[in-house]
Design an enzyme around this catalytic site. Structure first.
Site, PDB file in Angstrom:
ATOM      1  N   GLY A  54       0.865  -1.173   0.000  1.00 30.42           N
ATOM      2  CA  GLY A  54       0.000   0.000   0.000  1.00 30.42           C
ATOM      3  C   GLY A  54       0.906   1.229   0.000  1.00 30.42           C
ATOM      4  N   ALA A  55       0.580   2.173  -0.905  1.00 32.37           N
ATOM      5  CA  ALA A  55       1.509   3.272  -1.165  1.00 32.37           C
ATOM      6  C   ALA A  55       1.950   4.048   0.090  1.00 32.37           C
ATOM      7  CB  ALA A  55       0.882   4.203  -2.209  1.00 32.37           C
ATOM      8  N   ASP A 244      -1.729   4.455  -6.385  1.00 26.38           N
ATOM      9  CA  ASP A 244      -0.284   4.417  -6.127  1.00 26.38           C
ATOM     10  C   ASP A 244       0.439   5.619  -6.700  1.00 26.38           C
ATOM     11  OD1 ASP A 244      -1.341   1.483  -6.304  1.00 26.38           O
ATOM     12  OD2 ASP A 244       0.400   1.511  -4.977  1.00 26.38           O
ATOM     13  N   ASN A 254      -3.263   2.485 -10.343  1.00 24.80           N
ATOM     14  CA  ASN A 254      -3.700   1.700  -9.181  1.00 24.80           C
ATOM     15  C   ASN A 254      -3.633   0.221  -9.559  1.00 24.80           C
ATOM     16  OD1 ASN A 254      -4.666   1.642  -6.446  1.00 24.80           O
ATOM     17  ND2 ASN A 254      -6.640   0.972  -7.231  1.00 24.80           N
TER      18      ASN A 254
HETATM   19  O1  MRU Z   1       0.627  -3.930  -4.790  1.00 23.89           O
HETATM   20  P1  MRU Z   1      -0.040  -3.255  -3.629  1.00 23.89           P
HETATM   21  O2  MRU Z   1      -0.863  -4.180  -2.802  1.00 23.89           O
HETATM   22  O3  MRU Z   1       0.935  -2.444  -2.796  1.00 23.89           O
HETATM   23  O4  MRU Z   1      -1.021  -2.230  -4.327  1.00 23.89           O
HETATM   24  C1  MRU Z   1      -1.747  -1.348  -3.519  1.00 23.89           C
HETATM   25  C2  MRU Z   1      -2.782  -0.598  -4.218  1.00 23.89           C
HETATM   26  O5  MRU Z   1      -2.933  -0.670  -5.420  1.00 23.89           O
HETATM   27  C3  MRU Z   1      -3.570   0.344  -3.400  1.00 23.89           C
HETATM   28  O6  MRU Z   1      -4.853   0.502  -3.917  1.00 23.89           O
HETATM   29  C4  MRU Z   1      -2.843   1.686  -3.382  1.00 23.89           C
HETATM   30  O7  MRU Z   1      -1.518   1.545  -2.962  1.00 23.89           O
HETATM   31  C5  MRU Z   1      -3.504   2.647  -2.502  1.00 23.89           C
HETATM   32  S1  MRU Z   1      -3.191   2.314  -0.814  1.00 23.89           S
HETATM   33  C6  MRU Z   1      -3.925   3.521   0.102  1.00 23.89           C
END
Ligand code: MRU
Length: 365
Positions: A54-55, A244, A254
């Site tokens: 998650g970003a 992201d 995303n």
């Molecule tokens: O690969 P991930 O699980 O890190 O991807 C995360 C996402 O795509 C989330 O939707 C994004 O980071 C937003 S988190 C607030």
């Protein structure tokens, strides 16, 4: 947010005052396990293997990783090389780069013996700021949910569709896409969430469902391909997803599959909102197609972990033996498909002008 009645953040300083503890997301939903990060290598591995993901959470974890690196060696050479090392762990979420830039600005002009304390103070503030930012995103998004709730007959829930996990577990607390949902639920506004399972890593089924369930928010897991059908049948009032990276012109990167949901939402007149903190905006890019998309390993597509009746977790193969697999982890939703960006400063149209109005201090190129 709470798990079994106990409040957690996703990352916190351990009692030794320098290492950090995180919830190991690779173990969820089968086991709730806390893991300790004691070196910059631990932090990098946690980001790469998605123990943290998650970003926003990736950014804060990297910030603490740099603190641990500076404890070992506070020199300029170490600062440069460890920032480069942490930044390369995941390429798409721009929060990682933002957090490391912040850390560099914080320490680079300080004498070496002051760097560690300053770095830890900035990382702690970054975590606190993320909580407050997400809380504000929640307040702004809540107004959208309230408006839709006002059109409903008594007791009818507002149906929100979300993709991947942009919940508190992807941030430090509250989440981005989930913050308005938690706030509405806590105020007694009936909400129900359609949770996309989000293949291949199932962040929806494993993480979003886990956290919504832990907080008592009604939700239903659906396969990724169900969203269009649900929208055609009037079962989705709005979509809220995280992101992201958002470019200065409002394009949204995303989790893979987000774009298809946005297309279906457009075709069915369903509002499609993206919730984000300012740390997710990449002011250096003005075209989403320029965003580097992480390509992950084929095993995530070809194999699947699951829990057996005895509680043990095993990984099974689910595809034709020998077939190759591609695994782009993110896609880009063009700004024209986005109804609005829900930020900590308010809701803006997903355009260059909309973003510039909210963040006048940034001059986009
Ligand atoms: O690969 P991930 O699980 O890190 O991807 C995360 C996402 O795509 C989330 O939707 C994004 O980071 C937003 S988190 C607030």
């Amino acid at each position: 947010m709470k798990i079994d009645g106990k409040h957690y953040r996703t990352i916190w300083l351990a009692s030794d005052g320098w290492s950090v503890e995180v919830i190991d997301q690779t173990k969820l939903p089968h086991k709730f396990e806390i893991t300790s990060l004691e070196t910059v290598e631990d932090a990098a591995r946690a980001i790469k293997t998605m123990q943290v993901r998650g970003a926003p959470l990736i950014g804060v974890t990297a910030a603490y990783g740099l603190c641990m690196a500076l404890r070992e060696d506070p020199s300029d050479i170490s600062l440069d090389s460890e920032i480069a090392f942490l930044a390369e762990q995941r390429p798409t979420a721009v929060n990682l780069r933002w957090a490391l830039d912040e850390m560099r600005k914080t320490v680079q002009n300080l004498p070496h013996d002051q760097r560690v304390a300053a770095a830890y103070a900035r990382a702690a503030r970054m975590a606190d700021e993320d909580v407050e930012t997400c809380r504000r995103i929640g307040e702004h998004g809540l107004e959208i949910i309230k408006r839709i709730a006002a059109t409903k007959k008594d007791g009818e829930p507002v149906n929100v569709l979300t993709h991947c996990n942009a919940g508190w577990i992807a941030c430090v607390d509250w989440g981005t896409a989930t913050a308005p949902i938690y706030m509405a639920h806590d105020l007694g506004i009936p909400v129900h969430v359609w949770v996309d399972e989000t293949r291949p890593r199932n962040q929806g089924a494993a993480l979003t469902a886990f956290e919504l369930g832990s907080h008592g928010v009604p939700h239903t897991i659906v396969v990724d391909n169900a969203g269009g059908h649900l929208m055609q049948h009037g079962k989705v009032d709005l979509c809220i997803v995280g992101t992201d990276r958002v470019t200065a012109n409002g394009d949204v990167a995303n989790k893979i599959g987000t774009y298809l949901k946005a297309l279906a939402a457009k075709d069915n007149g369903v509002p499609f909102y993206v919730a984000l903190p300012h740390t997710t905006i990449d002011w250096t890019l003005d075209d989403g197609m320029k965003i580097e998309i992480e390509e992950r390993g084929a095993d995530e597509v070809l194999k699947m972990p699951g829990r057996l009746k005895d509680g043990s977790v095993v990984v099974v193969e689910i595809a034709a033996p020998g077939s190759p697999a591609g695994n782009p982890a993110f896609d880009v939703t063009p700004s024209r498909l986005v109804t609005g960006l829900i930020t900590e400063r308010g809701v803006a149209p997903s355009t260059r002008e909309g973003l510039a109005k909210l963040y006048p201090e940034h001059q986009s190129r």
